[in-house]
Design a protein around this motif. Structure first.
Motif, mmCIF file in Angstrom:
data_model
loop_
_atom_site.group_PDB
_atom_site.id
_atom_site.type_symbol
_atom_site.label_atom_id
_atom_site.label_comp_id
_atom_site.label_asym_id
_atom_site.label_seq_id
_atom_site.Cartn_x
_atom_site.Cartn_y
_atom_site.Cartn_z
ATOM 1 N N LEU B 14 -23.826 10.679 64.368
ATOM 2 C CA LEU B 14 -23.482 11.912 63.651
ATOM 3 C C LEU B 14 -24.396 13.062 64.053
ATOM 4 O O LEU B 14 -23.945 14.213 64.189
ATOM 5 C CB LEU B 14 -23.577 11.660 62.145
ATOM 6 C CG LEU B 14 -22.540 10.672 61.611
ATOM 7 C CD1 LEU B 14 -22.809 10.357 60.163
ATOM 8 C CD2 LEU B 14 -21.146 11.235 61.775
ATOM 9 N N GLY B 17 -23.176 14.473 67.271
ATOM 10 C CA GLY B 17 -21.993 15.292 67.060
ATOM 11 C C GLY B 17 -22.342 16.649 66.464
ATOM 12 O O GLY B 17 -21.823 17.693 66.881
ATOM 13 N N SER B 29 -25.847 20.936 74.783
ATOM 14 C CA SER B 29 -24.817 20.048 74.238
ATOM 15 C C SER B 29 -24.705 18.771 75.055
ATOM 16 O O SER B 29 -24.388 17.715 74.493
ATOM 17 C CB SER B 29 -23.473 20.746 74.136
ATOM 18 O OG SER B 29 -23.159 21.395 75.329
ATOM 19 N N LEU B 33 -25.011 15.036 73.552
ATOM 20 C CA LEU B 33 -24.064 13.954 73.827
ATOM 21 C C LEU B 33 -24.820 12.689 74.197
ATOM 22 O O LEU B 33 -24.451 11.583 73.790
ATOM 23 C CB LEU B 33 -23.137 14.371 74.967
ATOM 24 C CG LEU B 33 -22.110 13.329 75.385
ATOM 25 C CD1 LEU B 33 -21.111 13.117 74.292
ATOM 26 C CD2 LEU B 33 -21.416 13.724 76.664
ATOM 27 N N ALA B 36 -25.934 11.038 71.100
ATOM 28 C CA ALA B 36 -24.840 10.330 70.419
ATOM 29 C C ALA B 36 -24.565 8.987 71.095
ATOM 30 O O ALA B 36 -24.321 7.976 70.433
ATOM 31 C CB ALA B 36 -23.584 11.200 70.431
ATOM 32 N N LEU C 14 -17.537 15.295 59.894
ATOM 33 C CA LEU C 14 -18.700 14.409 59.905
ATOM 34 C C LEU C 14 -18.729 13.521 58.670
ATOM 35 O O LEU C 14 -19.055 12.334 58.752
ATOM 36 C CB LEU C 14 -19.992 15.224 60.000
ATOM 37 C CG LEU C 14 -20.288 15.845 61.357
ATOM 38 C CD1 LEU C 14 -21.574 16.634 61.304
ATOM 39 C CD2 LEU C 14 -20.378 14.789 62.428
#
Lengths: 79, 115, 248
Positions: B14, B17, B29, B33, B36, C14
């Motif tokens: 989470l 994300g 970003s 990733l 994640a 989320l």
């Protein structure tokens, strides 16, 4: 669950928060490197030496290196 | 307390994300990733773990009759890490090209699809 | 869509994922239990094939086809990154400048650690069936170790000792050798990537049949792929420039 594993999990979570909330990509490369090392320690505690080796080599050496090279290239050409 | 490992794995996913969504820089970003993806590694290894069991490598200290940690999920996590590192490289190469073509890597300014 | 609406949508998304994950984790077995049926099967199969490192056995013996496909994914990503970072028509390569070079201490550390790292990398690749390690880890150690030449020296010395076409060939060779071993066992024993070579002594360097061969093939492929990938990024940074940047 042993205390060591719980501490390692908490450190990994703290490292992830640090990586996600560091906005400057240059600093993020360094934080990512430390995060990779913390993950490697967690994997060793979970009795997974193969996976720890992989994680340390890729997540601590290769990916931050490429992130740094990308940032230098982007700052140099466009912005 | 025993679900803490799974909870941390879910939290990593989470967080990654959230980082991708609030990012102002494509390189930032891509790194989120990667965070994640690391959540999935933790989940895989947590599923296979056995309390007090050694690593699945037999040698002088571990004989084949001892109970070891699950090796199948370790094999999955291993190749997963290497392949995700390479895919990160591909995404960074894309970011370089976008920076060259459009002069910016801010996702908010890249929203228009040009013909 | 304004920013606040976007944040609300993100929050809902989320939260939904968190709820689903919570439900899933609630019905999973406890962390650290001792009931792992796949582990019992995998360990039994690995020991019967003479492999001390069960993870290597799973990767190259029991699930060899999966590893071949992962190697192909790696290969494809490296090719795609190469295509993306190729200098376009407005760009050209220029000769790297001389420069002062690194500090004496950095140079000493670089030249000392380079042979050590290469030897450790080769050792990790060759002992994959006996100790933790194997083709993937050892390959990346080799790729990173070679770039100590860049850290401890100049870009020119790295360029001279790292001919990119050679590494492109060895990367393809690694993937082809893996598939060729599979086809050879298909012709010999009737199934792709079956472990048909003699199993040797458990825990020695020569053991586990085809696993050492496949380890070396993957090590060569992953190491060369890493070198080629890093070469592209370094080349972009150091050598490539557009004509406008040159003129300014």
């Amino acid at each position: 669950m042993s205390a060591l594993i719980a501490i390692a999990l908490t450190l990994v979570l703290a490292g992830a928060v640090a990586v996600v909330f560091t906005d400057d990509p240059k600093r993020q490369a360094v934080t990512l490197s430390v995060y990779g090392l913390l993950m490697g320690v967690l994997f060793v505690l979970l009795s997974a030496p193969d996976v720890a080796m992989s994680q340390i080599v890729i997540g601590t050496a290769i990916v931050p290196l490429m992130v740094m090279l990308t940032i230098r290239k982007i700052r140099g050409s466009g912005q | 307390m025993s679900g803490y490992a799974y909870a941390v794995a879910g939290a990593l996913l989470l967080l990654g994300g959230l980082g991708i969504a609030r990012s102002r820089d494509l390189v930032h970003s891509v790194v989120c990733l990667s965070v994640a993806q690391s959540g999935t590694f933790v989940l895989l290894l947590a599923v296979g773990y056995q309390q007090g069991a050694p690593a699945p490598v037999f040698g002088s200290t571990t004989s084949p009759n001892d109970q070891v940690v699950d090796p199948l999920v370790q094999a999955l996590a291993l190749t997963d890490i290497v392949v995700s590192g390479t895919v990160t490289a591909l995404l960074l190469a894309l970011a370089i090209q976008i920076g060259k073509q459009h002069g910016t890597v801010d996702p908010d300014e890249l929203s228009a699809l040009e013909g | 869509m304004s920013r606040t609406v976007r944040w609300c949508v993100l929050g809902v998304g989320l939260a939904g994922v968190a709820v689903v994950l919570g439900m899933a984790f609630g019905s999973m077995p406890d962390f650290g239990i001792d009931r792992h049926p796949y582990r019992d099967l995998a360990v039994a199969a690995s020991v019967s094939h003479g492999t001390a490192n069960v993870v290597s056995s799973v990767n190259f013996d029991q699930r060899g086809l999966d590893t071949l496909i992962e190697e192909t994914i790696l290969f494809g990503s490296v090719v795609a990154a190469l295509a993306l970072l190729r200098p376009s028509d407005e760009e050209h390569l220029h000769r790297p400048g001389g420069g002062r070079g690194p500090l004496e201490g950095t140079r000493a550390v670089g030249y000392l650690m380079l042979p050590l790292t290469l030897v450790v990398g080769i050792d990790v690749v060759l002992h994959g069936q006996v100790t933790p390690g194997g083709g993937f880890q050892g390959g990346i150690v080799l790729a990173t170790g070679l770039h100590l030449l860049y850290v401890g020296g100049r870009y020119r010395s790295l360029e001279r000792l790292r001919p990119i076409p050679l590494f492109e060939y060895t990367e393809s060779a690694g993937v082809v050798v893996f598939a060729a071993v599979g086809l050879a066992t298909l012709a010999g024993a009737g199934s792709f990537l079956a472990n048909t070579l003699p199993y040797g002594t458990f825990g020695q360097l020569v053991s586990a049949g085809t696993v050492p061969l496949l380890n070396v093939a993957v090590g060569v492929a992953v190491g060369s792929g890493g070198v080629v990938l890093l070469a592209q990024f370094l080349q972009q940074l150091i050598l490539v420039s557009t004509d406008e940047a040159e003129r300014s």
